[in-house]
Write a protein that holds these residues in place. Structure first.
Motif, mmCIF file in Angstrom:
data_model
loop_
_atom_site.group_PDB
_atom_site.id
_atom_site.type_symbol
_atom_site.label_atom_id
_atom_site.label_comp_id
_atom_site.label_asym_id
_atom_site.label_seq_id
_atom_site.Cartn_x
_atom_site.Cartn_y
_atom_site.Cartn_z
ATOM 1 N N LEU A 463 0.453 -0.611 -0.059
ATOM 2 C CA LEU A 463 -0.075 0.395 0.180
ATOM 3 C C LEU A 463 0.898 1.152 0.039
ATOM 4 C CD1 LEU A 463 -3.082 1.314 0.127
ATOM 5 C CD2 LEU A 463 -1.781 1.214 3.027
ATOM 6 N N PRO A 464 1.135 2.133 -1.393
ATOM 7 C CA PRO A 464 1.855 2.826 -1.745
ATOM 8 C C PRO A 464 1.860 4.511 -0.779
ATOM 9 C CG PRO A 464 1.102 2.564 -3.545
ATOM 10 C CD PRO A 464 0.227 1.538 -3.090
ATOM 11 N N TYR A 465 2.100 5.481 -0.409
ATOM 12 C CA TYR A 465 1.099 6.754 -0.158
ATOM 13 C C TYR A 465 2.029 7.634 -1.175
ATOM 14 C CZ TYR A 465 0.075 11.054 2.313
ATOM 15 O OH TYR A 465 -0.765 12.119 2.479
ATOM 16 N N PRO A 466 1.179 8.445 -1.824
ATOM 17 C CA PRO A 466 -0.276 8.468 -1.764
ATOM 18 C C PRO A 466 -0.376 7.132 -2.667
ATOM 19 C CG PRO A 466 0.675 9.864 -3.004
ATOM 20 C CD PRO A 466 2.177 9.393 -2.346
ATOM 21 N N VAL A 467 -1.982 6.983 -2.092
ATOM 22 C CA VAL A 467 -2.764 5.767 -3.211
ATOM 23 C C VAL A 467 -2.958 6.338 -4.071
ATOM 24 C CG1 VAL A 467 -3.572 4.623 -0.957
ATOM 25 C CG2 VAL A 467 -5.385 6.227 -1.955
ATOM 26 N N ALA A 501 -14.921 0.041 -5.060
ATOM 27 C CA ALA A 501 -14.157 -1.084 -4.293
ATOM 28 C C ALA A 501 -14.865 -1.715 -3.394
ATOM 29 C CB ALA A 501 -13.710 0.501 -3.712
ATOM 30 N N GLY A 502 -16.226 -2.178 -3.527
ATOM 31 C CA GLY A 502 -16.584 -2.890 -2.662
ATOM 32 C C GLY A 502 -17.138 -2.465 -0.984
ATOM 33 N N GLY A 503 -16.662 -3.803 -0.525
ATOM 34 C CA GLY A 503 -16.600 -4.155 0.874
ATOM 35 C C GLY A 503 -16.055 -3.008 1.173
ATOM 36 N N ALA A 504 -14.452 -2.771 0.915
ATOM 37 C CA ALA A 504 -13.348 -1.668 1.213
ATOM 38 C C ALA A 504 -13.885 -0.330 0.708
ATOM 39 C CB ALA A 504 -12.275 -1.901 -0.010
ATOM 40 N N ALA A 505 -14.904 0.502 0.314
ATOM 41 C CA ALA A 505 -15.142 1.907 -0.331
ATOM 42 C C ALA A 505 -15.109 2.053 1.081
ATOM 43 C CB ALA A 505 -16.133 1.405 -0.120
ATOM 44 N N PRO A 506 -15.473 2.049 2.296
ATOM 45 C CA PRO A 506 -15.233 3.400 3.153
ATOM 46 C C PRO A 506 -13.742 3.611 3.571
ATOM 47 C CG PRO A 506 -17.008 1.779 4.265
ATOM 48 C CD PRO A 506 -16.273 0.840 3.347
ATOM 49 N N GLY A 507 -13.161 2.269 3.469
ATOM 50 C CA GLY A 507 -11.589 2.251 3.553
ATOM 51 C C GLY A 507 -10.915 3.047 2.520
ATOM 52 N N PHE A 508 -11.584 2.939 1.737
ATOM 53 C CA PHE A 508 -11.122 3.151 0.215
ATOM 54 C C PHE A 508 -10.943 4.654 0.112
ATOM 55 C CE2 PHE A 508 -11.252 5.166 -4.062
ATOM 56 C CZ PHE A 508 -10.838 4.059 -4.890
ATOM 57 N N SER A 532 -12.167 0.842 9.446
ATOM 58 C CA SER A 532 -12.325 0.744 8.012
ATOM 59 C C SER A 532 -10.971 0.401 6.828
ATOM 60 C CB SER A 532 -12.915 1.772 7.274
ATOM 61 O OG SER A 532 -12.261 2.821 7.381
ATOM 62 N N VAL A 533 -10.519 1.451 7.051
ATOM 63 C CA VAL A 533 -9.104 0.514 6.484
ATOM 64 C C VAL A 533 -8.070 -0.063 7.099
ATOM 65 C CG1 VAL A 533 -6.281 1.997 6.532
ATOM 66 C CG2 VAL A 533 -8.292 3.440 7.067
ATOM 67 N N ASN A 534 -8.358 -0.686 7.806
ATOM 68 C CA ASN A 534 -7.667 -1.260 9.027
ATOM 69 C C ASN A 534 -8.284 -2.381 7.501
ATOM 70 O OD1 ASN A 534 -6.664 -2.870 10.280
ATOM 71 N ND2 ASN A 534 -6.661 -1.657 11.469
ATOM 72 N N SER A 535 -9.637 -2.718 7.273
ATOM 73 C CA SER A 535 -10.255 -3.570 6.949
ATOM 74 C C SER A 535 -10.192 -3.994 5.212
ATOM 75 C CB SER A 535 -12.065 -3.488 6.849
ATOM 76 O OG SER A 535 -13.026 -4.500 6.296
ATOM 77 N N ALA A 536 -10.508 -2.103 4.940
ATOM 78 C CA ALA A 536 -9.863 -2.579 3.620
ATOM 79 C C ALA A 536 -7.979 -3.255 3.425
ATOM 80 C CB ALA A 536 -9.801 -0.947 2.331
ATOM 81 N N LEU A 537 -7.390 -2.754 4.272
ATOM 82 C CA LEU A 537 -6.235 -3.693 3.772
ATOM 83 C C LEU A 537 -6.310 -5.007 3.340
ATOM 84 C CD1 LEU A 537 -3.803 -1.520 6.366
ATOM 85 C CD2 LEU A 537 -4.053 -1.282 3.718
ATOM 86 N N ARG A 538 -6.898 -5.601 5.218
ATOM 87 C CA ARG A 538 -7.400 -7.330 4.645
ATOM 88 C C ARG A 538 -7.631 -7.963 3.917
ATOM 89 N NH1 ARG A 538 -8.915 -5.452 9.864
ATOM 90 N NH2 ARG A 538 -10.569 -5.993 9.736
ATOM 91 N N MET A 539 -8.588 -6.731 2.926
ATOM 92 C CA MET A 539 -9.510 -7.355 1.551
ATOM 93 C C MET A 539 -8.208 -7.064 0.420
ATOM 94 S SD MET A 539 -12.829 -5.113 2.127
ATOM 95 C CE MET A 539 -14.032 -5.742 2.706
ATOM 96 N N TRP A 540 -7.875 -6.116 0.390
ATOM 97 C CA TRP A 540 -6.518 -6.117 -0.633
ATOM 98 C C TRP A 540 -5.306 -6.966 0.158
ATOM 99 C CZ3 TRP A 540 -6.561 -0.030 0.531
ATOM 100 C CH2 TRP A 540 -8.116 -0.121 -0.576
ATOM 101 N N LYS A 541 -5.375 -8.035 0.390
ATOM 102 C CA LYS A 541 -4.053 -8.962 1.901
ATOM 103 C C LYS A 541 -3.350 -7.751 1.623
ATOM 104 C CE LYS A 541 -6.232 -12.773 -0.472
ATOM 105 N NZ LYS A 541 -6.700 -13.625 -1.114
ATOM 106 N N VAL A 542 -3.034 -6.629 2.562
ATOM 107 C CA VAL A 542 -1.963 -6.077 1.791
ATOM 108 C C VAL A 542 -0.547 -6.377 2.794
ATOM 109 C CG1 VAL A 542 -0.694 -3.753 2.683
ATOM 110 C CG2 VAL A 542 -3.011 -3.900 1.185
ATOM 111 N N ASP A 588 4.681 -6.866 7.173
ATOM 112 C CA ASP A 588 3.873 -8.237 7.459
ATOM 113 C C ASP A 588 3.171 -7.334 8.944
ATOM 114 O OD1 ASP A 588 5.231 -9.947 6.232
ATOM 115 O OD2 ASP A 588 7.316 -9.436 8.292
ATOM 116 N N VAL A 589 1.840 -6.564 8.115
ATOM 117 C CA VAL A 589 1.357 -6.246 8.903
ATOM 118 C C VAL A 589 -0.210 -6.438 9.619
ATOM 119 C CG1 VAL A 589 1.281 -4.105 7.567
ATOM 120 C CG2 VAL A 589 -0.115 -5.750 7.106
ATOM 121 N N HIS A 590 0.224 -7.955 8.057
ATOM 122 C CA HIS A 590 -0.769 -8.601 9.546
ATOM 123 C C HIS A 590 0.087 -9.504 11.143
ATOM 124 C CE1 HIS A 590 1.703 -11.071 7.164
ATOM 125 N NE2 HIS A 590 1.924 -12.303 8.394
ATOM 126 N N ILE A 591 1.024 -9.039 11.427
ATOM 127 C CA ILE A 591 0.900 -9.551 12.095
ATOM 128 C C ILE A 591 1.497 -8.803 13.944
ATOM 129 C CG2 ILE A 591 3.812 -9.797 13.888
ATOM 130 C CD1 ILE A 591 4.426 -11.304 11.578
#
Length: 651
Positions: A463-467, A501-508, A532-542, A588-591
């Motif tokens: 996930l880069p910044y800026p997206v 963006a589907g279910g990730a729209a709020p984090g998007f 919502s950002v956390n949820s989006a990262l999980r959906m995108w498998k970041v 490894d943001v899932h840790i």
């Protein structure tokens, strides 16, 4: 070598020289490192040039990639991916990189467009300079130049349109070759045009159907016997063309409509409504307002050229006056009608209830056509008319001079033709030349992307910044230059909208506001937003988040505020980053704990207070990465170490 072939070689060489002149700054500064911009739409096209090169190198399908919009991926046949240019230039991309291949394409595209127009015009004019002027007008028209200004190769690459016109002329009028041969050539051209721009192909088909109808109706009135003789050959050739084109395009079209990550509905609903022609854009040298928005996001650093629909009063007067003088020439009336239809079709929906754009908006597939792009065929018709008028002027002026003064008559004819040429080109040249050649910039990679990213282990999703979906698309250029060494969450193009963006729209939406360089406010750090950002990262498998400020990059390309973004992502992830090659990096943001589980909460005022107290900048005022800001946030969250585990209770 015949005189006509010498003319063709000279024309091609001069057109190519003009192409290099337009791109002179890139070639002078380094065609492998400098181009229009490593941001905005040019960054997206750098990605489009690298993606098929990477796919072919790994024996993967070049029509689809998960390197962008991971894990759903991107269907390149639903995009303006110009595979018809990027695939032939794969060897250049492999050897010199996507910046070089993009520059090569932008250099040769106007020249090729002019050459094919020149070659085709020779069948309608006797005086070769008339064909040369027509080719010059079409290949370097305001439409082509305005497209190149933002790297829009799908609308700049018009080299096949004159060839399609020539084949249709052969099928419908001349009929010197067999119906089978002409039909096969037409089918091949349709197939090739699909990979340059499916949008333009749909427009060409629509206008061709209209043109055939006009020719049939006219012939049925003025020469019914000729229509009866030509119809069987024309019908057979068009049938062969439809079969050949249909067979060749069956898989690509099905892949675009039904393949993985395909799009449905209107791709650009807002732009489709607004991106049209007005009277002022036709006759006044003012920039296109839609592209003005693109320029604001760093798509082009030079001064904007006039709208791609700009004809100008002088050219309009020449076309009308030439048609009136040589009113018996049916070619002028036919192409004048085509030009008029293109102008009317290019009006946007706000012009009135009568505009064709309102009807097209309710027709599937056709509803994705941007109205202004009808002017691609409009300039084709204008170029044919200009060439015919110049040729007529050369033959007509001085025709009544007595035989003993034939030399004087010829000189008068050439002088008249040159005068007509000046009327056609001089006003356009005066308007366009002060803003050319195009301004170029270095494609600058932040140090992390230049040194660490190329060596990431397989399977990294960044996930880069800026997206990129915020409108600041620099991360696409970084990924392209790195030969797709990693995948990234999000991307650009019609998929880069909240509605898709589907279910990730709020984090998007939160990440878009966090990144947007012109946003006046930062996103709120409410528990709902952080979650919502956390949820989006999980959906995108970041698994990797990177905020990499670059002191040498443009301010608008840095995002709204990298320091605040570092504070915000610390709160989102509930853990500290590490400083790596000048960037804040969370691997490894899932840790480790997520937001809201580390024992503390933060408010907007806390985040901004941490930024105000601990932000570090260079002497030039550019943000640099340091641990002060994220550690301040970590203290409020009660984090003990970089993994984000809570501090032990105080004895």
């Amino acid at each position: 070598m015949t005189r006509r072939r010498w003319w063709a070689l000279l024309a091609a060489a001069s057109y190519l020289g003009l192409g290099f002149a337009l791109w002179a700054h890139a070639w002078a500064d380094g065609a492998g490192t400098h181009t229009l911009c490593g941001c905005g739409d040019p960054a997206l096209f750098l990605w489009f040039f690298q993606s098929p090169a990477t796919s072919v190198a790994h024996l993967q399908n070049p029509f689809y990639s998960t390197a962008m919009f991971h894990p759903t991926g991107i269907n390149l046949l639903d995009q303006t991916s110009v595979l018809g240019l990027s695939v032939p230039l794969i060897p250049v991309t492999w050897i010199f990189g996507p910046v070089a291949s993009f520059n090569v394409a932008c250099t040769i595209v106007p020249a090729l467009t002019a050459v094919t127009m020149f070659v085709v015009l020779r069948r309608w004019v006797r005086w070769l300079p008339a064909a040369y002027i027509g080719g010059l007008l079409f290949g370097f028209s305001p439409f082509v130049l305005a497209s190149l200004e933002y790297g829009h190769l799908m609308t700049a690459a018009l080299m096949l349109l004159p060839l399609i016109l020539a084949v249709l002329d052969e099928i419908l009028i001349r009929q010197r070759h067999s119906a089978r041969r002409a039909g096969v050539v037409l089918g091949l051209l349709v197939f090739a045009q699909f990979f340059l721009s499916a949008e333009l192909l749909v427009m060409v088909i629509m206008l061709s159907v209209f043109s055939v109808a006009v020719l049939v109706v006219t012939a049925s009135v003025v020469d019914r016997e000729r229509l009866r003789l030509l119809a069987p050959h024309a019908g057979a050739a068009l049938g062969v063309g439809a079969v050949v084109g249909g067979v060749l395009l069956a898989y690509p079209v099905l892949f675009a409509l039904l393949g993985p990550a395909h799009l449905s509905g209107v791709f650009w609903p807002d732009i489709a409504t607004l991106d049209g022609v007005t009277r002022s854009l036709l006759v006044d040298p003012v920039p296109n307002r839609t592209l003005s928005v693109v320029a604001a996001y760093g798509g082009y650093a030079g001064r904007q050229l006039p709208s791609g629909s700009y004809l100008g009063w002088w050219l309009i007067a020449l076309l009308v006056g030439g048609t009136a003088v040589w009113f018996r020439d049916r070619r002028l009336w036919f192409y004048g009608l085509v030009l008029a239809v293109c102008v009317v079709c290019s009006f946007d929906q706000r012009t009135g209830p009568w505009v064709p754009a309102r009807f097209f908006a309710h027709v599937p597939l056709v509803d994705n056509i941007l109205p202004q792009r009808f002017m691609a065929v409009g300039f084709l018709a204008a170029a044919v008319m200009v060439a015919v008028i110049i040729d007529r002027a050369r033959a007509g002026v001085g025709a009544g001079v007595p035989g003993r003064l034939v030399g004087v008559g010829g000189a008068l004819g050439v002088g008249g033709a040159l005068g007509v040429s000046a009327v056609a080109l001089a006003p356009l040249a005066v308007t366009l030349l002060p803003d050319l050649p195009f301004t170029m910039e270095a494609v600058v990679l932040p140090r992390w992307y230049a040194t660490v990213a190329p060596h990431l282990p397989p399977g990294r999703v960044v996930l880069p910044y800026p997206v990129a979906f915020s409108g600041i698309q620099v991360s696409l250029a970084w990924q392209a230059v790195n030969h797709m060494a990693y995948s990234q969450a999000g991307g650009a193009g019609p998929e880069g909208t909240s509605q898709r963006a589907g279910g990730a729209a709020p984090g998007f939406d939160v990440l878009s506001v966090l990144s947007l360089g012109f946003s006046l406010t930062e996103p709120n750090s409410t528990p709902a937003n952080l979650a919502s950002v956390n949820s989006a990262l999980r959906m995108w498998k970041v698994n990797t988040v990177v905020i990499a400020p670059e002191p040498l990059g443009l301010a608008v390309q840095q995002g709204h505020d990298p320091s605040y973004a570092a504070a915000y992502m610390t709160a989102v992830l509930g853990r500290l980053p590490v400083i790596q090659a000048g960037a804040w990096v969370w691997d490894d943001v899932h840790i480790g704990p997520r937001s809201g589980t580390a024992g503390g909460v933060v408010t907007d005022s806390v985040l901004q207070g941490c930024v105000n107290a601990h932000e570090t900048k260079t002497s030039a005022g550019v943000v640099t990465a340091s641990m002060g800001v994220p550690r301040c946030v970590a203290d409020h969250l009660g984090l003990a170490d970089h993994l984000g585990f809570p501090k032990p209770p105080t004895p």
